[in-house]
Structures are given as C-alpha cells and as structure tokens.
Design a protein around this motif. Structure first.
Motif, PDB file in Angstrom:
ATOM      1  N   THR A  22       0.022  -2.390  -8.271  1.00 52.93           N
ATOM      2  CA  THR A  22       0.320  -2.680  -7.038  1.00 52.93           C
ATOM      3  C   THR A  22      -0.877  -2.741  -6.225  1.00 52.93           C
ATOM      4  OG1 THR A  22       0.642  -0.298  -6.649  1.00 52.93           O
ATOM      5  CG2 THR A  22       2.564  -1.672  -7.174  1.00 52.93           C
ATOM      6  N   LEU A  23      -1.920  -1.785  -6.499  1.00 49.78           N
ATOM      7  CA  LEU A  23      -3.309  -1.830  -5.569  1.00 49.78           C
ATOM      8  C   LEU A  23      -3.884  -3.340  -5.664  1.00 49.78           C
ATOM      9  CD1 LEU A  23      -5.112  -0.157  -3.887  1.00 49.78           C
ATOM     10  CD2 LEU A  23      -6.396   0.564  -5.801  1.00 49.78           C
ATOM     11  N   SER A  44       3.344   5.800  -3.110  1.00 50.41           N
ATOM     12  CA  SER A  44       4.675   6.500  -3.445  1.00 50.41           C
ATOM     13  C   SER A  44       4.625   6.427  -5.284  1.00 50.41           C
ATOM     14  CB  SER A  44       5.721   5.765  -2.984  1.00 50.41           C
ATOM     15  OG  SER A  44       6.051   4.346  -3.854  1.00 50.41           O
ATOM     16  N   VAL A  45       4.078   5.442  -5.959  1.00 50.42           N
ATOM     17  CA  VAL A  45       3.950   5.500  -7.204  1.00 50.42           C
ATOM     18  C   VAL A  45       3.056   6.511  -7.798  1.00 50.42           C
ATOM     19  CG1 VAL A  45       3.379   4.057  -9.357  1.00 50.42           C
ATOM     20  CG2 VAL A  45       4.520   3.134  -7.393  1.00 50.42           C
ATOM     21  N   ILE A  46       1.898   6.852  -7.155  1.00 49.59           N
ATOM     22  CA  ILE A  46       0.899   7.761  -7.314  1.00 49.59           C
ATOM     23  C   ILE A  46       1.545   9.185  -7.038  1.00 49.59           C
ATOM     24  CG2 ILE A  46      -1.243   9.008  -6.714  1.00 49.59           C
ATOM     25  CD1 ILE A  46      -1.733   6.756  -8.384  1.00 49.59           C
ATOM     26  N   SER A  47       2.429   9.195  -6.145  1.00 46.41           N
ATOM     27  CA  SER A  47       2.891  10.662  -5.742  1.00 46.41           C
ATOM     28  C   SER A  47       3.984  10.996  -6.773  1.00 46.41           C
ATOM     29  CB  SER A  47       3.630  10.460  -4.559  1.00 46.41           C
ATOM     30  OG  SER A  47       4.826   9.903  -4.439  1.00 46.41           O
ATOM     31  N   PHE A  60       2.723   5.825 -14.620  1.00 42.42           N
ATOM     32  CA  PHE A  60       2.918   5.361 -13.317  1.00 42.42           C
ATOM     33  C   PHE A  60       1.618   5.025 -12.833  1.00 42.42           C
ATOM     34  CE2 PHE A  60       6.989   7.985 -13.298  1.00 42.42           C
ATOM     35  CZ  PHE A  60       7.514   7.327 -12.333  1.00 42.42           C
ATOM     36  N   ILE A  61       0.517   5.555 -13.195  1.00 43.31           N
ATOM     37  CA  ILE A  61      -0.967   5.512 -12.675  1.00 43.31           C
ATOM     38  C   ILE A  61      -1.106   3.826 -13.051  1.00 43.31           C
ATOM     39  CG2 ILE A  61      -3.261   5.751 -12.937  1.00 43.31           C
ATOM     40  CD1 ILE A  61      -2.740   8.556 -13.636  1.00 43.31           C
ATOM     41  N   THR A 101       2.091   1.758  -3.250  1.00 41.88           N
ATOM     42  CA  THR A 101       1.028   2.234  -4.294  1.00 41.88           C
ATOM     43  C   THR A 101       1.145   3.654  -4.255  1.00 41.88           C
ATOM     44  OG1 THR A 101      -0.100   0.250  -4.026  1.00 41.88           O
ATOM     45  CG2 THR A 101      -1.015   2.183  -4.793  1.00 41.88           C
ATOM     46  N   SER A 154       9.275  10.930  -3.002  1.00 36.45           N
ATOM     47  CA  SER A 154       8.454   9.875  -3.351  1.00 36.45           C
ATOM     48  C   SER A 154       9.478   8.655  -3.376  1.00 36.45           C
ATOM     49  CB  SER A 154       8.232  10.138  -4.865  1.00 36.45           C
ATOM     50  OG  SER A 154       7.348  11.151  -4.862  1.00 36.45           O
ATOM     51  N   ALA A 184       0.552   1.887 -10.527  1.00 37.20           N
ATOM     52  CA  ALA A 184      -0.099   2.293  -9.310  1.00 37.20           C
ATOM     53  C   ALA A 184      -1.342   1.331  -9.113  1.00 37.20           C
ATOM     54  CB  ALA A 184      -0.496   3.495  -8.894  1.00 37.20           C
ATOM     55  N   SER A 186       0.724  -1.263   0.162  1.00 43.02           N
ATOM     56  CA  SER A 186       0.037  -0.083   0.021  1.00 43.02           C
ATOM     57  C   SER A 186       0.884   1.233   0.069  1.00 43.02           C
ATOM     58  CB  SER A 186      -0.897   0.033   1.175  1.00 43.02           C
ATOM     59  OG  SER A 186      -1.697  -1.022   1.307  1.00 43.02           O
TER      60      SER A 186
END
Length: 333
Positions: A111-112, A25-28, A104-105, A23, A41, A108, A20
């Motif tokens: 990973t989610l 951090s990837v969004i950031s 990146f999304i 996830t 990040s 994310a 989590s």
C-alpha cells in the motif's frame, strides 16, 4: 464526509491520503494485543478506505461520458475485485511462509508503494469536464437535493448481497457439499474472479441496452442464481456454476448503479462527490447490517434462510429498478 469535502480538490492527493491511512492501519495490526486494539485498527482501515468510492468514482464520473463512462466504471469495480482476489489467494501462502505479522508488513509495503504511484500518476490531475450531456457539468446550477432513494436501496442490496456471499459461501459449501476449506475457498475465489468479469462486461453491453434496463436484468439474474445456489448447494458442480453466475450479476450492478447515478446527476446539475459518498455509505452499511444479520439468522435458523433472504432482496432490487425506469420515462415526457 469525504464526499462532501472532495469537491474541487485534487483527487490524486485525496486518494494518496486515504491509502496512507490504510498503510498505517495495516501496520497497526502487527502491534494489536487484544480485541480493542484490533477494533481500533479496523476502524482506521475503514476510515482510509472510505476515500476510494466518493473520490475515485466522482472523478471518473466527471472525466468520461457516453460508452466510455460505463466502461470506466466497470474497470474501476473489476480491479477492486481483482485486488480482493489477489489478497485472497496470496495471504494464506504468505502466512505459512513468514507468519502473520510479516504478512501484514508485506501488505503495508504494498500500500505504501501505491501511495507513491498515486502521487506520481495523478499529481495535479483534476478531472476534465465531460462532453456528455448526461454526465455532471460545472456549468449547470448545483442543487442541494439528496439522491433518490432508489440508488441508496440498490447500493444497500448490492453491498449486502456481495458481503453475505463472500463471508458465508465457503461455510455453506462445507456443510452442504461437504467440501474442505481449500476447495470451498477455491470456489469463492472463482466467484470473485467472475465478479471482475461481470463488472467489465457490462461496459460493452450498454451500447445495445440502456443502463437502467441492464441494472434491472442484473438483479433478476442475481436473485435467480442466489436462489439456485441455495437449493443446489449440495452438488459441488451445480453450486459452483450458480455461484459464478451470482458473482457476475451482483458485481455488474455496481458499475451500472454508478453510471446511472452519474447520468442522473448530470441531468440535474448536482455535485457528485457528496452523492457518491452517500452511495458508498449505502453499500458498506448494507454489507455491515446484512452480514451481521446473516450470522444471527444462520445461528438461530440456518444458512439456507440467510441466502434465501438475500435472493429475495435481489428480487426487490429488480422491482425497484423497474419502478425507477418507469419514473425516468415519465420524466422524459
């Protein structure tokens, strides 16, 4: 710290927490505007990924014994390399198709989904006690001693060597073999693939050769193949062959080191979460220090010196493994 607090807690929940954080951090990265926000990040990303080795490997160590232990450690390392390979292969096409923010999304979301799968398959599943006398058991008295220096040194060398090759091999191939970026990246992708094979293959070999001896042999092969890659990198075919041998042998040291530490911990009844946390830290610190040092060495001297130094370190790893074998043999008597 994660290894210290993971003992006696649900590994599935801890792994889900780590993923989590990854996830988030990837969004950031999508909202990063400069160096400091990118740095934040990356720090968050590494914080999340720090859950995997102390929690995952400790759980494997407690759940399996005998030949299954080595095979399980091998699969864990192999699928980590496969994950790296998948990202390595698909991130560039994604970037070209949808741009870097959408890439990146996508990861994310990936990973989610992994968080959901982890909670689903590992919900409430605590590691069972192993029936292997060489693996940790809760019935044995727990000690406060630290793990032997050999394991920290082995983790430092393996993590650092892998990072240097992964980060600098494509540049080295471009300057020495005059390959373009796509060709060099293809060879590095093959290096990662053979790393997965090396991690899996050693699981079957331990039926015939003791783990610590295989570890010493792997470092010898790694040292020779890195040296050969450094000397023969002007020829693309020879460079590819030697780099594949390097990936196979360096990656083999990961599960072999995990298994050897697991059996050592079992012999003294020490908690494994904290110990595998120390081992994981040794790998990441080795990757950081040797990666940074190789950058400076290549800038002021040459990449040949950087790769030659890594070959010497792998040779030191083999020598230290030999001393460890002698020490354990004396302890047995």
């Amino acid at each position: 710290m994660v290894g210290h607090y993971s003992e006696g807690r649900d590994p599935g929940r801890l792994l889900a927490i780590g993923i989590s954080i990854v996830t988030v951090s990837v969004i950031s990265f999508v909202f990063a505007t400069g160096f400091l926000s990118l740095l934040a990040s990356v720090i968050l990303l590494r914080l999340g990924s720090s859950f995997f080795h102390p929690v995952g490997i400790s759980t494997i160590s407690k759940s399996y014994g005998g030949p299954r232990l080595q095979k399980s450690m091998g699969f864990q390392s192999a699928f980590g390399n496969i994950g790296v390979l998948l990202v390595f292969l698909i991130s560039a096409p994604l970037y070209l198709a949808v741009g870097w923010r959408a890439t990146f999304i996508v990861f994310a979301i990936w990973t989610l989904a992994d968080v959901v799968l982890t909670l689903t398959f590992l919900r409430g599943r605590y590691p069972a006690a192993s029936d292997d006398p060489q693996t940790p058991s809760s019935s044995k008295p727990q000690t406060k001693r630290t793990i032997p220096l050999f394991f920290v040194l082995a983790a430092f060398i393996s993590g650092g060597s892998y990072a240097v090759i992964l980060n600098f091999a494509n540049i080295f191939l471009g300057t020495r073999a005059h390959l373009d970026v796509s060709q060099a990246n293809l060879i590095v992708s093959a290096f990662i693939a053979f790393a997965s094979l090396g991690a899996i293959a050693t699981g079957g070999w331990t039926r015939f050769v003791p783990t610590n001896i295989l570890l010493a042999i792997s470092y010898v092969v790694a040292s020779g193949s890195i040296a050969a890659f450094t000397l023969l990198s002007g020829n693309a075919i020879l460079a590819t062959i030697t780099l594949l041998a390097t990936g196979f042998s360096i990656s083999a040291t990961y599960p072999l080191t995990y298994t050897e530490l697991s059996r050592y911990l079992g012999s003294i009844g020490q908690q494994s979460g904290r110990s595998f946390g120390v081992l994981s830290s040794g790998q990441t610190i080795g990757a950081s220090i040797l990666g940074l040092a190789s950058g400076y060495v290549s800038q002021f001297l040459s990449l040949e010196v950087s790769f030659g130094s890594v070959a010497i370190l792998a040779l030191i790893g083999s020598v230290s493994a030999v001393f460890w074998i002698r020490k354990m043999n004396r302890r047995a008597y």
